[in-house]
Scaffold this motif. Structure first.
Motif, PDB file in Angstrom:
ATOM      1  N   PHE A  94       7.270  49.235  54.929  1.00  0.00           N
ATOM      2  CA  PHE A  94       6.845  48.224  54.038  1.00  0.00           C
ATOM      3  C   PHE A  94       5.692  48.758  53.171  1.00  0.00           C
ATOM      4  O   PHE A  94       5.611  48.235  52.111  1.00  0.00           O
ATOM      5  CB  PHE A  94       6.395  47.257  54.825  1.00  0.00           C
ATOM      6  CG  PHE A  94       7.448  46.293  55.533  1.00  0.00           C
ATOM      7  CD1 PHE A  94       8.379  45.538  54.866  1.00  0.00           C
ATOM      8  CD2 PHE A  94       7.729  46.424  56.919  1.00  0.00           C
ATOM      9  CE1 PHE A  94       9.566  45.053  55.470  1.00  0.00           C
ATOM     10  CE2 PHE A  94       8.666  45.661  57.512  1.00  0.00           C
ATOM     11  CZ  PHE A  94       9.528  44.948  56.719  1.00  0.00           C
ATOM     12  N   GLU A  95       5.046  49.891  53.495  1.00  0.00           N
ATOM     13  CA  GLU A  95       4.106  50.372  52.539  1.00  0.00           C
ATOM     14  C   GLU A  95       4.600  51.098  51.518  1.00  0.00           C
ATOM     15  O   GLU A  95       4.447  51.024  50.322  1.00  0.00           O
ATOM     16  CB  GLU A  95       3.049  51.335  53.331  1.00  0.00           C
ATOM     17  CG  GLU A  95       2.125  51.933  52.454  1.00  0.00           C
ATOM     18  CD  GLU A  95       1.260  52.881  53.413  1.00  0.00           C
ATOM     19  OE1 GLU A  95       0.125  53.426  52.596  1.00  0.00           O
ATOM     20  OE2 GLU A  95       1.291  53.004  54.428  1.00  0.00           O
ATOM     21  N   GLN A  96       5.849  51.602  51.750  1.00  0.00           N
ATOM     22  CA  GLN A  96       6.453  52.339  50.773  1.00  0.00           C
ATOM     23  C   GLN A  96       7.171  51.532  49.807  1.00  0.00           C
ATOM     24  O   GLN A  96       7.198  51.834  48.478  1.00  0.00           O
ATOM     25  CB  GLN A  96       7.756  53.390  51.595  1.00  0.00           C
ATOM     26  CG  GLN A  96       8.567  54.179  50.628  1.00  0.00           C
ATOM     27  CD  GLN A  96       9.486  54.838  51.619  1.00  0.00           C
ATOM     28  OE1 GLN A  96      10.109  54.107  52.310  1.00  0.00           O
ATOM     29  NE2 GLN A  96       9.913  56.170  50.993  1.00  0.00           N
ATOM     30  N   LEU A  97       7.646  50.184  50.358  1.00  0.00           N
ATOM     31  CA  LEU A  97       8.172  49.316  49.529  1.00  0.00           C
ATOM     32  C   LEU A  97       7.037  48.414  48.593  1.00  0.00           C
ATOM     33  O   LEU A  97       7.313  47.566  48.048  1.00  0.00           O
ATOM     34  CB  LEU A  97       9.140  48.445  50.334  1.00  0.00           C
ATOM     35  CG  LEU A  97      10.336  49.068  50.761  1.00  0.00           C
ATOM     36  CD1 LEU A  97      10.958  48.164  51.844  1.00  0.00           C
ATOM     37  CD2 LEU A  97      11.365  49.617  49.772  1.00  0.00           C
ATOM     38  N   GLY A  98       5.857  48.690  48.937  1.00  0.00           N
ATOM     39  CA  GLY A  98       4.929  47.906  48.387  1.00  0.00           C
ATOM     40  C   GLY A  98       4.728  46.601  48.710  1.00  0.00           C
ATOM     41  O   GLY A  98       4.185  45.717  47.953  1.00  0.00           O
ATOM     42  N   MET A  99       4.746  46.354  50.041  1.00  0.00           N
ATOM     43  CA  MET A  99       4.693  45.002  50.729  1.00  0.00           C
ATOM     44  C   MET A  99       3.869  44.765  51.516  1.00  0.00           C
ATOM     45  O   MET A  99       3.662  43.558  52.256  1.00  0.00           O
ATOM     46  CB  MET A  99       6.153  44.657  51.454  1.00  0.00           C
ATOM     47  CG  MET A  99       7.520  44.490  50.331  1.00  0.00           C
ATOM     48  SD  MET A  99       8.983  44.507  51.369  1.00  0.00           S
ATOM     49  CE  MET A  99       8.668  42.857  51.996  1.00  0.00           C
ATOM     50  N   LEU A 100       2.945  45.595  51.695  1.00  0.00           N
ATOM     51  CA  LEU A 100       1.736  45.514  52.923  1.00  0.00           C
ATOM     52  C   LEU A 100       0.957  44.179  52.315  1.00  0.00           C
ATOM     53  O   LEU A 100       0.665  43.440  53.213  1.00  0.00           O
ATOM     54  CB  LEU A 100       0.928  46.742  52.854  1.00  0.00           C
ATOM     55  CG  LEU A 100       1.347  47.982  53.487  1.00  0.00           C
ATOM     56  CD1 LEU A 100       0.438  49.079  53.537  1.00  0.00           C
ATOM     57  CD2 LEU A 100       1.950  47.381  54.952  1.00  0.00           C
ATOM     58  N   GLU A 101       0.561  43.998  51.137  1.00  0.00           N
ATOM     59  CA  GLU A 101      -0.285  42.774  50.918  1.00  0.00           C
ATOM     60  C   GLU A 101       0.368  41.356  51.208  1.00  0.00           C
ATOM     61  O   GLU A 101      -0.294  40.669  51.668  1.00  0.00           O
ATOM     62  CB  GLU A 101      -0.719  42.938  49.360  1.00  0.00           C
ATOM     63  CG  GLU A 101      -1.702  43.941  49.067  1.00  0.00           C
ATOM     64  CD  GLU A 101      -2.221  43.973  47.861  1.00  0.00           C
ATOM     65  OE1 GLU A 101      -1.901  43.020  46.975  1.00  0.00           O
ATOM     66  OE2 GLU A 101      -3.192  44.882  47.240  1.00  0.00           O
ATOM     67  N   ASP A 102       1.710  41.780  51.017  1.00  0.00           N
ATOM     68  CA  ASP A 102       2.677  40.278  51.058  1.00  0.00           C
ATOM     69  C   ASP A 102       2.598  40.148  52.424  1.00  0.00           C
ATOM     70  O   ASP A 102       2.524  38.829  52.806  1.00  0.00           O
ATOM     71  CB  ASP A 102       4.008  40.457  50.424  1.00  0.00           C
ATOM     72  CG  ASP A 102       4.083  40.666  48.896  1.00  0.00           C
ATOM     73  OD1 ASP A 102       3.304  40.011  48.393  1.00  0.00           O
ATOM     74  OD2 ASP A 102       4.931  41.338  48.425  1.00  0.00           O
ATOM     75  N   ILE A 103       2.804  41.076  53.322  1.00  0.00           N
ATOM     76  CA  ILE A 103       3.015  40.933  54.768  1.00  0.00           C
ATOM     77  C   ILE A 103       1.520  40.364  55.044  1.00  0.00           C
ATOM     78  O   ILE A 103       1.354  39.527  55.991  1.00  0.00           O
ATOM     79  CB  ILE A 103       3.496  42.096  55.439  1.00  0.00           C
ATOM     80  CG1 ILE A 103       4.805  42.305  55.074  1.00  0.00           C
ATOM     81  CG2 ILE A 103       3.106  41.892  57.003  1.00  0.00           C
ATOM     82  CD1 ILE A 103       5.538  43.703  55.819  1.00  0.00           C
TER      83      ILE A 103
END
Length: 456
Positions: free
Chosen positions: A56-65
């Motif tokens: 999810f960090e690789q996909l740029g989703m950490l903030e969303d999570i």
């Protein structure tokens, strides 16, 4: 670069949606077909940890999570009189493994993943009746009399996968389906669960805490286990688990379809309303604060299948390894399946011959099966430790929580967290923490296109 083949994904759950997102990034044509008429609103708490967060960090989703989650600092295990039996520290593990454990409601995560896939590529109310294979294509036929053909079919449609059943019928007719794969799933537990509407933090102070508060209560008088989690929005995720004995499981035909639904939930709600709740009050408070349509009851089965693919069809997630939920490995392993399958599809030669597809599927299964087997066994052990109600289970629970040091318990969790697959046709994120992570394999195509040759 766009690829010249089409992938048909059966199932719009987490594995199907993640796979769709990855195929979108890989330039591979795909379509997702979900039998439900609309996006799901059912479910309770779920969690992701160090073995999936790098993706999810690789996909740029950490903030969303982070917006829909809370990090776990402690997990309390209580007896039915609310006495603390064990306090499991999550902070120490977070520092060593580089990521914390994020807890969120299943519907919130589903909506997040759905938002990452183009809406015109996800089709609801598409129940699969048959999967028909030919030398050069695979065709899905639906209950609405429509059909669609493609080069590859991915069965991401759950523990009672229609795709798996179709594949296994074909393999059985040819005499090449292992006997173990013909056996039914094993029933272990059933859950009543839901996510509340916002509740009053003044009455339930745990809701106001920035970290996720987890309390697990063991009842000995009724042989139930109560699991309660705080999530953003002043809400509780909750579930009541009942351990099904072997002879009972054979008679639980009402749950055999393993569907998320609330039709059979009311009687169990009435049964548990007067139970003390871990965060105060009774379970009636949580049940009444949960919309009726968001309460469901689900049978928890388990089975690790040996056969994951055949011809142009391949299985991911619960369709090939149905796990009990206490270790939180089911969704994580389904997503890891999607990552590894997408990596191998990216390296698939442009000409999707049966030989090339079989080679791709074999690479996928060879990497994933040993890791799924380890997670399957961990899920068995954790489910019995947390929710098992046999005399042996209770003795083991007392031994684990009373006499086994915390660092020994943490050690058992390190190995699964060392395996952290990432998308191998995107830039890799660096390892976090101090624990040694298993080496990852870069895509051959990625190395050629980007001039990268170093494995990570």
């Amino acid at each position: 670069m766009p690829r010249e083949f089409k992938v048909l994904i059966a199932g719009g759950g987490m594995a199907g949606l993640i796979l769709g997102q990855l195929l979108e990034l890989a330039g591979i044509e795909y379509m997702i077909f979900e039998k439900a008429p609309r996006p799901t609103t059912l479910g309770s708490a779920m969690g992701f940890g160090p073995n999936i967060m790098p993706l999810f960090e690789q996909l740029g989703m950490l903030e969303d999570i982070a917006k829909i989650s809370k990090l776990v600092d402690h997990t309390l295990v209580l007896d039915e009189d609310l006495n603390v039996v064990a306090d499991i520290d999550g902070k120490a593990m977070r520092k060593k493994l580089g990521y914390g454990h994020y807890i969120f409601s299943r519907p919130d995560m589903f909506q997040l993943l759905l938002s990452r896939v183009p809406a015109h590529k996800v089709f609801f109310s598409k129940k699969i009746l048959t999967v028909e294979e030919e030398i050069d294509k695979v065709t899905l036929k639906f209950s609405d009399n429509s059909q669609i053909s493609g080069d590859i079919c991915v069965g991401a449609d759950g523990g009672y996968s229609a795709v798996r059943q179709s594949l296994y019928r074909s393999l059985k007719a040819r005499g090449i389906l292992p006997r173990k794969d013909m056996e039914d799933l094993t029933f272990g537990f059933y859950n009543l669960l839901g996510t509340t509407n916002p509740m009053d933090p003044a009455k339930y102070p745990a809701l106001a805490a920035p970290d996720c508060k987890i309390e697990l209560m063991q009842r000995t008088t009724t042989k139930h286990a109560l699991h309660t989690f705080t999530v953003p929005g002043n809400r509780f995720c909750w579930n009541v688990t009942n351990h099904v004995q072997t002879d009972e499981g054979a008679n639980c035909t009402v749950f055999r379809n393993s569907e998320w639904g609330n039709e059979t939930a009311q009687s169990m709600c009435n049964e548990v309303r007067d139970f003390k709740a871990p965060f105060g009050g009774t379970m009636a408070d949580y049940i009444d604060a949960t919309p009726k349509e968001a309460i469901s009851i689900v049978m928890l089965e388990e089975k690790l299948f040996k056969t994951w693919y055949g011809s142009r069809t391949v299985l991911v997630g619960d369709a090939c390894h149905k796990m009990l939920p206490s270790a939180g490995q089911g969704a994580i392993n389904a997503i890891q399946d999607a990552v590894v399958l997408a990596n191998n599809l990216y390296d698939l030669p442009d000409r999707p011959t049966l030989k090339n597809i079989s080679f791709c599927f074999n690479l996928y299964r060879s990497e994933r099966y040993p890791m799924a087997k380890m997670a399957f066994q961990l899920s068995q052990q954790q489910s019995k430790l947390i929710s098992g109600q046999s005399l042996t289970d209770r003795m083991k629970r007392k031994m684990a929580f009373s006499y086994i040091p915390q660092f020994v318990q943490n050690k058992a969790m390190e190995k699964p967290n060392a395996y952290r697959p990432q998308v191998n046709f995107l830039p890799m994120v660096p390892d976090r923490g101090t624990y040694k992570v298993l080496q990852r394999r870069l895509s051959k195509r990625y190395q050629e296109e980007m001039g990268v040759s170093k494995a990570v």
